[in-house]
Design an enzyme around this catalytic site. Structure first.
Site, PDB file in Angstrom:
ATOM      1  N   ARG A 160     -14.459 -18.064   3.741  1.00 30.37           N
ATOM      2  CA  ARG A 160     -14.150 -17.454   2.886  1.00 30.37           C
ATOM      3  C   ARG A 160     -14.143 -17.402   1.410  1.00 30.37           C
ATOM      4  NH1 ARG A 160     -10.163 -20.943   1.303  1.00 30.37           N
ATOM      5  NH2 ARG A 160      -9.983 -22.082   2.930  1.00 30.37           N
TER       6      ARG A 160
ATOM      7  N   TYR B 162      -0.188   5.516  -5.746  1.00 29.17           N
ATOM      8  CA  TYR B 162      -0.218   5.612  -4.464  1.00 29.17           C
ATOM      9  C   TYR B 162       1.544   3.914  -3.898  1.00 29.17           C
ATOM     10  CZ  TYR B 162      -1.154   3.362   0.463  1.00 29.17           C
ATOM     11  OH  TYR B 162      -0.937   2.812   1.493  1.00 29.17           O
TER      12      TYR B 162
ATOM     13  N   ASP C 115      -7.236   2.390 -10.698  1.00 25.20           N
ATOM     14  CA  ASP C 115      -7.038   2.517  -9.249  1.00 25.20           C
ATOM     15  C   ASP C 115      -8.294   3.654  -8.966  1.00 25.20           C
ATOM     16  OD1 ASP C 115      -6.747   3.340  -6.364  1.00 25.20           O
ATOM     17  OD2 ASP C 115      -5.101   3.237  -6.421  1.00 25.20           O
TER      18      ASP C 115
ATOM     19  N   LYS D 292     -11.808   4.542   2.072  1.00 23.11           N
ATOM     20  CA  LYS D 292     -11.942   5.936   1.361  1.00 23.11           C
ATOM     21  C   LYS D 292     -12.789   6.208   1.420  1.00 23.11           C
ATOM     22  CE  LYS D 292      -6.725   5.340   1.866  1.00 23.11           C
ATOM     23  NZ  LYS D 292      -7.035   3.972   2.438  1.00 23.11           N
TER      24      LYS D 292
HETATM   25  N1  PLP Z   1      -5.025   2.956  -3.525  1.00 25.39           N
HETATM   26  C1  PLP Z   1      -4.969   4.198  -2.801  1.00 25.39           C
HETATM   27  C2  PLP Z   1      -4.817   5.499  -4.222  1.00 25.39           C
HETATM   28  C3  PLP Z   1      -4.585   4.584  -1.788  1.00 25.39           C
HETATM   29  O1  PLP Z   1      -4.608   5.921  -1.808  1.00 25.39           O
HETATM   30  C4  PLP Z   1      -4.366   3.338  -0.632  1.00 25.39           C
HETATM   31  C5  PLP Z   1      -4.341   3.831   0.740  1.00 25.39           C
HETATM   32  O2  PLP Z   1      -3.943   4.652   0.982  1.00 25.39           O
HETATM   33  C6  PLP Z   1      -4.486   2.498  -1.633  1.00 25.39           C
HETATM   34  C7  PLP Z   1      -4.449   1.570  -2.973  1.00 25.39           C
HETATM   35  C8  PLP Z   1      -4.245   1.215  -0.908  1.00 25.39           C
HETATM   36  O3  PLP Z   1      -5.222   0.593   0.200  1.00 25.39           O
HETATM   37  P1  PLP Z   1      -5.645   0.258   1.540  1.00 25.39           P
HETATM   38  O4  PLP Z   1      -4.806   1.162   2.657  1.00 25.39           O
HETATM   39  O5  PLP Z   1      -6.786  -0.208   1.474  1.00 25.39           O
HETATM   40  O6  PLP Z   1      -5.223  -1.237   1.663  1.00 25.39           O
END
Ligand code: PLP
Length: 374
Positions: free
Chosen positions: A46, A98, A170, A195
């Site tokens: 971990r 998001y 982000d 992604k």
């Molecule tokens: N940030 C963005 C811009 C996203 O599109 C997403 C998920 O679609 C996330 C964060 C969250 O990521 P995860 O689905 O890997 O938890």
């Protein structure tokens, strides 16, 4: 080293025992120690794992950060970051983040006494008006999900700095190949590595990259304390995807530009959101801070029925949540990824369709969309 070379080599020296050029999957939960307190840098998985270390080093190099920390998902990365806050702190959140980020801040953090405001981060006066003495974080996404707004990172980071807050970006939609927020003055970068970085729709993961050693040390403590770490196999898959990020992003950008150009002329399309279009309000900022306009395209039809119909009728564009993989995806944000924003200031238009344009042949993708639009 340039980006493409770092993606293949940073943190990925041949393995010392047998010279394997691919970083091994260290599928272990613990490590035998030579004596009490004497080990080769790893005591429990971990806390640290060599496959994860390799991925973290590669991501830090690609974002131009001093260090990176990986997590079991993008949301795990975000949640762990927010453990840095205390009751009474305040977050300024972009008004088109998001949906899961909005849910975390509005439903989880708010219950712990962390206040927030949503703001249009493209309006700098509004950002200046929103920050206050308790503001610890200005949370920014650019391009945004799903409306593909472009936020001027350097300008917003300046406002955050003057307010004594961290500017967090982000960078999921752009990926470090197209945009490196730390170079533009941001303090922290977060990713859903699920992604573009993973890039093959076969693994869920997240990461945080930063420069400040104190922030990195606190986040490393939290990574271990909260324990939302990625499995070794997931780190391996993400690392394998990351090696081809540059070539994939070039293809995503090329295809998305062609798809956006076709949609712009289609009679059933009311409006196309793509930062590469000269008509996009953020085009100039995107051209300044990005090395390409990305693979995401959103568009509005004249009514919701047509939007839902397109989602139902494409064949190559799979109807699915998520984005950034080699295969093209279509979705209806209002009823899928952004359902949690319904009734909030972040609610998206019901006529909106979001495309994650993959790396198939662009003519096939265009034919598929034209057929679905009827
Ligand atoms: N940030 C963005 C811009 C996203 O599109 C997403 C998920 O679609 C996330 C964060 C969250 O990521 P995860 O689905 O890997 O938890």
């Amino acid at each position: 080293m340039r980006f493409e070379t770092k993606a293949i080599h940073a943190g990925q020296e041949p393995e010392p025992a047998y010279g394997a050029v691919s970083v091994p999957i260290y599928q272990t939960s613990t490590y035998a120690q030579e004596a009490v307190g004497k080990h080769a840098g790893y005591d429990y998985a971990r806390t640290a794992n060599p496959t994860r270390t390799a991925l973290q080093e590669a991501l830090a190099a690609l974002e131009g950060g001093r260090g990176a920390l990986c997590f079991a998902s993008g949301m795990a990365a975000e949640a762990t970051f927010f453990y840095l806050l205390r009751p009474g702190d305040h977050v300024v959140l972009g008004d088109d983040v998001y949906g899961g980020t909005y849910r975390l801040v509005s439903k989880v953090l708010a219950a712990w006494g962390v206040a927030f405001d949503t703001v249009d981060l493209t309006d700098l006066d509004a950002v200046r008006a929103a920050v206050r003495r308790e503001t610890r974080v200005v949370w920014c996404e650019t391009p945004t999900n799903p409306l593909l707004k472009i936020v001027d990172i350097a300008a917003v980071a300046g406002v955050a700095r003057d307010a004594g807050a961290w500017c967090v970006v982000d960078n999921t939609f752009a990926s470090p190949y197209l945009q490196r927020p730390l170079e533009l003055g941001a303090d922290v970068v977060v990713h859903s590595t699920t992604k573009y970085i993973g890039g093959h729709s076969d693994v869920v993961g997240g990461a945080i990259v930063a420069n400040d050693p104190d922030v990195l040390e606190r986040l490393a403590f939290l990574q271990n304390a909260a324990g939302a770490v990625p499995a070794p196999m997931d780190c391996f898959l993400t690392l394998r995807g990351l090696k081809t990020l540059a070539v994939r992003m070039e293809a995503h950008c090329r295809n998305a530009a062609l798809v956006a150009a076709m949609l712009e002329t289609h009679p059933k399309v009311k409006y196309v959101y793509y930062p590469g279009l000269r008509t996009h309000p953020g085009h100039h900022v995107a051209a300044k801070q990005m090395d390409g306009f990305g693979g995401m395209v959103s568009f509005e039809t004249f009514d919701e029925e047509t939007a839902l119909d397109v989602c139902a009728k494409t064949e190559l564009f799979f109807l699915a949540e998520s984005l950034g993989g080699v295969e093209s995806l279509v979705e209806h944000p209002g009823r899928m990824t952004h359902q949690s924003t319904a009734g909030s200031p972040l609610e998206v238009p019901a006529t909106l369709v979001r495309l994650s344009v993959g790396i198939e042949h662009p003519e096939d993708l265009i034919e598929d969309l034209v057929r679905a639009l009827g």
